[in-house]
Design a protein around this motif. Structure first.
Motif, PDB file in Angstrom:
ATOM      1  N   ILE A   1       0.169  -8.889   2.728  1.00 30.23           N
ATOM      2  CA  ILE A   1       0.722  -7.713   2.584  1.00 30.23           C
ATOM      3  C   ILE A   1       1.500  -7.679   1.591  1.00 30.23           C
ATOM      4  N   GLU A   2       2.287  -8.511   1.216  1.00 29.50           N
ATOM      5  CA  GLU A   2       3.195  -8.659   0.065  1.00 29.50           C
ATOM      6  C   GLU A   2       2.515  -8.583  -1.380  1.00 29.50           C
ATOM      7  N   ALA A   3       1.333  -9.397  -1.326  1.00 30.71           N
ATOM      8  CA  ALA A   3       0.327  -9.563  -2.519  1.00 30.71           C
ATOM      9  C   ALA A   3      -0.306  -8.162  -2.605  1.00 30.71           C
ATOM     10  N   LEU A   4      -0.620  -7.414  -1.652  1.00 30.12           N
ATOM     11  CA  LEU A   4      -1.152  -5.912  -1.790  1.00 30.12           C
ATOM     12  C   LEU A   4       0.252  -5.075  -2.480  1.00 30.12           C
ATOM     13  N   ALA A   5       1.182  -5.149  -2.014  1.00 31.61           N
ATOM     14  CA  ALA A   5       2.151  -4.519  -2.239  1.00 31.61           C
ATOM     15  C   ALA A   5       2.469  -4.713  -3.696  1.00 31.61           C
ATOM     16  N   ALA A   6       2.721  -5.636  -4.216  1.00 32.16           N
ATOM     17  CA  ALA A   6       2.891  -6.239  -5.598  1.00 32.16           C
ATOM     18  C   ALA A   6       1.849  -5.806  -6.658  1.00 32.16           C
ATOM     19  N   THR A   7       0.633  -5.943  -5.931  1.00 26.79           N
ATOM     20  CA  THR A   7      -0.760  -5.454  -6.941  1.00 26.79           C
ATOM     21  C   THR A   7      -0.464  -4.026  -6.983  1.00 26.79           C
ATOM     22  N   ILE A   8      -0.422  -3.395  -6.105  1.00 26.92           N
ATOM     23  CA  ILE A   8      -0.308  -1.939  -6.288  1.00 26.92           C
ATOM     24  C   ILE A   8       0.552  -1.285  -7.099  1.00 26.92           C
ATOM     25  N   LYS A   9       1.881  -1.952  -7.157  1.00 25.90           N
ATOM     26  CA  LYS A   9       2.877  -1.619  -7.926  1.00 25.90           C
ATOM     27  C   LYS A   9       2.784  -1.968  -9.243  1.00 25.90           C
ATOM     28  N   ALA A  10       2.136  -3.222  -9.541  1.00 28.99           N
ATOM     29  CA  ALA A  10       2.201  -3.885 -10.852  1.00 28.99           C
ATOM     30  C   ALA A  10       1.023  -2.894 -11.641  1.00 28.99           C
ATOM     31  N   ARG A  11      -0.142  -2.558 -10.943  1.00 30.33           N
ATOM     32  CA  ARG A  11      -1.122  -1.873 -11.583  1.00 30.33           C
ATOM     33  C   ARG A  11      -0.551  -0.328 -11.997  1.00 30.33           C
ATOM     34  N   ARG A  12       0.078   0.222 -10.888  1.00 30.11           N
ATOM     35  CA  ARG A  12       0.680   1.462 -11.062  1.00 30.11           C
ATOM     36  C   ARG A  12       1.600   1.409 -12.302  1.00 30.11           C
ATOM     37  N   ASN A  13       2.623   0.497 -12.681  1.00 30.49           N
ATOM     38  CA  ASN A  13       3.273   0.427 -13.703  1.00 30.49           C
ATOM     39  C   ASN A  13       2.618   0.180 -14.950  1.00 30.49           C
ATOM     40  N   GLU A  14       1.473  -0.741 -15.036  1.00 33.72           N
ATOM     41  CA  GLU A  14       0.650  -0.873 -16.188  1.00 33.72           C
ATOM     42  C   GLU A  14       0.115   0.400 -16.627  1.00 33.72           C
ATOM     43  N   LEU A  15      -0.200   1.150 -15.796  1.00 39.55           N
ATOM     44  CA  LEU A  15      -0.780   2.555 -16.028  1.00 39.55           C
ATOM     45  C   LEU A  15       0.261   3.599 -16.710  1.00 39.55           C
ATOM     46  N   GLY A  16       1.480   3.271 -16.238  1.00 34.82           N
ATOM     47  CA  GLY A  16       2.532   4.159 -16.523  1.00 34.82           C
ATOM     48  C   GLY A  16       2.464   5.357 -15.643  1.00 34.82           C
ATOM     49  N   LEU A  17       2.193   5.114 -14.354  1.00 31.89           N
ATOM     50  CA  LEU A  17       2.179   6.041 -13.343  1.00 31.89           C
ATOM     51  C   LEU A  17       3.348   6.055 -12.447  1.00 31.89           C
ATOM     52  N   THR A  18       4.092   6.931 -12.019  1.00 31.52           N
ATOM     53  CA  THR A  18       5.137   7.011 -11.032  1.00 31.52           C
ATOM     54  C   THR A  18       4.352   6.965  -9.818  1.00 31.52           C
ATOM     55  N   GLN A  19       5.273   6.686  -8.632  1.00 28.17           N
ATOM     56  CA  GLN A  19       4.607   6.784  -7.447  1.00 28.17           C
ATOM     57  C   GLN A  19       4.211   8.341  -7.010  1.00 28.17           C
ATOM     58  N   GLU A  20       4.818   9.150  -7.559  1.00 31.61           N
ATOM     59  CA  GLU A  20       4.365  10.696  -7.501  1.00 31.61           C
ATOM     60  C   GLU A  20       3.097  10.988  -8.060  1.00 31.61           C
ATOM     61  N   ASP A  21       3.077  10.370  -9.295  1.00 34.83           N
ATOM     62  CA  ASP A  21       1.718  10.364  -9.873  1.00 34.83           C
ATOM     63  C   ASP A  21       0.618   9.979  -9.134  1.00 34.83           C
ATOM     64  N   LEU A  22       0.816   8.898  -8.598  1.00 36.69           N
ATOM     65  CA  LEU A  22      -0.373   8.166  -8.056  1.00 36.69           C
ATOM     66  C   LEU A  22      -0.625   8.977  -6.628  1.00 36.69           C
ATOM     67  N   ALA A  23       0.348   9.277  -5.907  1.00 34.73           N
ATOM     68  CA  ALA A  23       0.189  10.001  -4.462  1.00 34.73           C
ATOM     69  C   ALA A  23      -0.588  11.278  -4.793  1.00 34.73           C
ATOM     70  N   GLY A  24      -0.124  11.871  -6.007  1.00 37.47           N
ATOM     71  CA  GLY A  24      -0.899  13.144  -6.087  1.00 37.47           C
ATOM     72  C   GLY A  24      -2.345  12.981  -6.608  1.00 37.47           C
ATOM     73  N   ALA A  25      -2.491  12.001  -7.433  1.00 37.69           N
ATOM     74  CA  ALA A  25      -3.871  11.659  -7.783  1.00 37.69           C
ATOM     75  C   ALA A  25      -4.838  11.571  -6.744  1.00 37.69           C
ATOM     76  N   ILE A  26      -4.304  10.832  -5.463  1.00 38.08           N
ATOM     77  CA  ILE A  26      -5.069  10.324  -4.636  1.00 38.08           C
ATOM     78  C   ILE A  26      -4.864  10.978  -3.002  1.00 38.08           C
ATOM     79  N   ASP A  27      -4.085  12.146  -3.221  1.00 31.96           N
ATOM     80  CA  ASP A  27      -3.922  13.039  -2.065  1.00 31.96           C
ATOM     81  C   ASP A  27      -3.160  12.541  -0.800  1.00 31.96           C
ATOM     82  N   ILE A  28      -2.195  11.501  -1.169  1.00 34.18           N
ATOM     83  CA  ILE A  28      -1.354  11.020   0.110  1.00 34.18           C
ATOM     84  C   ILE A  28       0.243  11.181  -0.449  1.00 34.18           C
ATOM     85  N   ASP A  29       0.880  11.145   0.596  1.00 32.40           N
ATOM     86  CA  ASP A  29       2.396  11.431   0.449  1.00 32.40           C
ATOM     87  C   ASP A  29       3.017  10.085  -0.412  1.00 32.40           C
TER      88      ASP A  29
END
Length: 91
Positions: free
Chosen positions: A10-38
Motif C-alpha cells: 500500500i505504501e508503494a502504491l501511495a508513493a508511486t501515485i504521488k511521484a507520477r502525479r508530481n512528474e506530470l506537474g498535476l495537483t491532487q485536484e487536477d488528478l481527481a478532476g481528470a478521473i472523476d473522484i474526490d
C-alpha cells in the motif's frame, strides 16, 4: 474495510501515485478532476490510508498517463525497494 496485511504494498502504491502525479506537474485536484473522484480520496490514497478498487486503479492509471500494467510495474519496483529496505532494518 479491514486494513491491508501488506503495508509495504500500500505504501508503494501511495508513493508511486504521488511521484507520477508530481512528474506530470498535476495537483491532487487536477488528478481527481481528470478521473472523476474526490480530491480527499486522492489525499488518503497518497497517505496509504485508502486502497482503490480495481476500477478506480484503472482510472488512476489513465489519469497518470500510464497503462494499468505500467502503473503496476512501477508499484512493483517500489514495493521491492521497500521490502529490501525493511529487511535491512530488521537485520
Amino acid at each position: 474495510m479491514r486494513p491491508s496485511r501488506n503495508a509495504h504494498l500500500i505504501e508503494a502504491l501511495a508513493a508511486t501515485i504521488k511521484a507520477r502525479r508530481n512528474e506530470l506537474g498535476l495537483t491532487q485536484e487536477d488528478l481527481a478532476g481528470a478521473i472523476d473522484i474526490d480530491r480527499p480520496y486522492i489525499t488518503l490514497m497518497e497517505a496509504a490510508k485508502k486502497q482503490p478498487t480495481l476500477s478506480v486503479l484503472w482510472r488512476i492509471a489513465e489519469g497518470l498517463e500510464l497503462s494499468a500494467g505500467e502503473l503496476m510495474t512501477r508499484v512493483d519496483q517500489r514495493y521491492r525497494e521497500l521490502s529490501v529496505a525493511a529487511r535491512g532494518k530488521s537485520l
